[in-house]
Motif scaffolding. Sequence first.
Motif, PDB file in Angstrom:
ATOM      1  N   LYS A  61       0.835  -1.203   0.000  1.00 20.94           N
ATOM      2  CA  LYS A  61       0.000   0.000   0.000  1.00 20.94           C
ATOM      3  C   LYS A  61       0.873   1.257   0.000  1.00 20.94           C
ATOM      4  O   LYS A  61       0.635   2.181  -0.774  1.00 20.94           O
ATOM      5  CB  LYS A  61      -0.916  -0.012   1.233  1.00 20.94           C
ATOM      6  N   GLU A  62       1.911   1.285   0.859  1.00 28.41           N
ATOM      7  CA  GLU A  62       2.825   2.431   0.913  1.00 28.41           C
ATOM      8  C   GLU A  62       3.568   2.604  -0.405  1.00 28.41           C
ATOM      9  O   GLU A  62       3.751   3.721  -0.884  1.00 28.41           O
ATOM     10  CB  GLU A  62       3.835   2.252   2.053  1.00 28.41           C
ATOM     11  N   SER A  63       3.996   1.500  -0.993  1.00 29.04           N
ATOM     12  CA  SER A  63       4.734   1.546  -2.248  1.00 29.04           C
ATOM     13  C   SER A  63       3.860   2.085  -3.376  1.00 29.04           C
ATOM     14  O   SER A  63       4.306   2.901  -4.187  1.00 29.04           O
ATOM     15  CB  SER A  63       5.245   0.148  -2.589  1.00 29.04           C
ATOM     16  N   GLU A  64       2.611   1.636  -3.428  1.00 24.99           N
ATOM     17  CA  GLU A  64       1.694   2.123  -4.459  1.00 24.99           C
ATOM     18  C   GLU A  64       1.423   3.614  -4.283  1.00 24.99           C
ATOM     19  O   GLU A  64       1.357   4.359  -5.256  1.00 24.99           O
ATOM     20  CB  GLU A  64       0.393   1.323  -4.427  1.00 24.99           C
ATOM     21  N   ALA A  65       1.278   4.050  -3.030  1.00 22.78           N
ATOM     22  CA  ALA A  65       1.040   5.472  -2.761  1.00 22.78           C
ATOM     23  C   ALA A  65       2.253   6.296  -3.188  1.00 22.78           C
ATOM     24  O   ALA A  65       2.115   7.367  -3.789  1.00 22.78           O
ATOM     25  CB  ALA A  65       0.738   5.690  -1.281  1.00 22.78           C
TER      26      ALA A  65
END
Length: 150
Positions: free
Chosen positions: A48-52
């Motif tokens: 999730k952090e990487s996609e953001a």
Amino acid sequence: MSIRKSKIAEEIVLDPKYKPTKKEEYMNPMMLQYFREKLLRWKAELVKESEALQREIIEETESTYGTAGDEVDRANDEAIKQLELRTKDRERKLIAQIDMALDRVEKGTYGYSEISGEPIGLVRLEAKPTAKYTIEEQEEHESQEKLRKK
């Protein structure tokens, strides 16, 4: 090291308050499920952090594309993008380590050293769920890495 058959039952539902203890059989089905869920939650958080971060990089690139800005602004933007990319690369490597740990859970080898087959220990696994070695083996491994880099 002997390969252990995974003891995870398909339908193990853990009590949300469950925490592995030394009083239990090491890497019993509940303990394996606990670490499996912990690893899966960690991975989902990182993805999730990487996609953001990826969306943020794309948005910044699109919004600055074509704007002149002075050299200092452009250099600063480039430095920030490089830092973001390094962060993304670290996250990618950590996700790969989590995937390898999940594979060990499924194979039944999770929680045991890849070198000696000895138990890694609950305290170490709580602190670093992707650990592959005992503390002593990890220290030796790091010492060897330092010698190779010299």
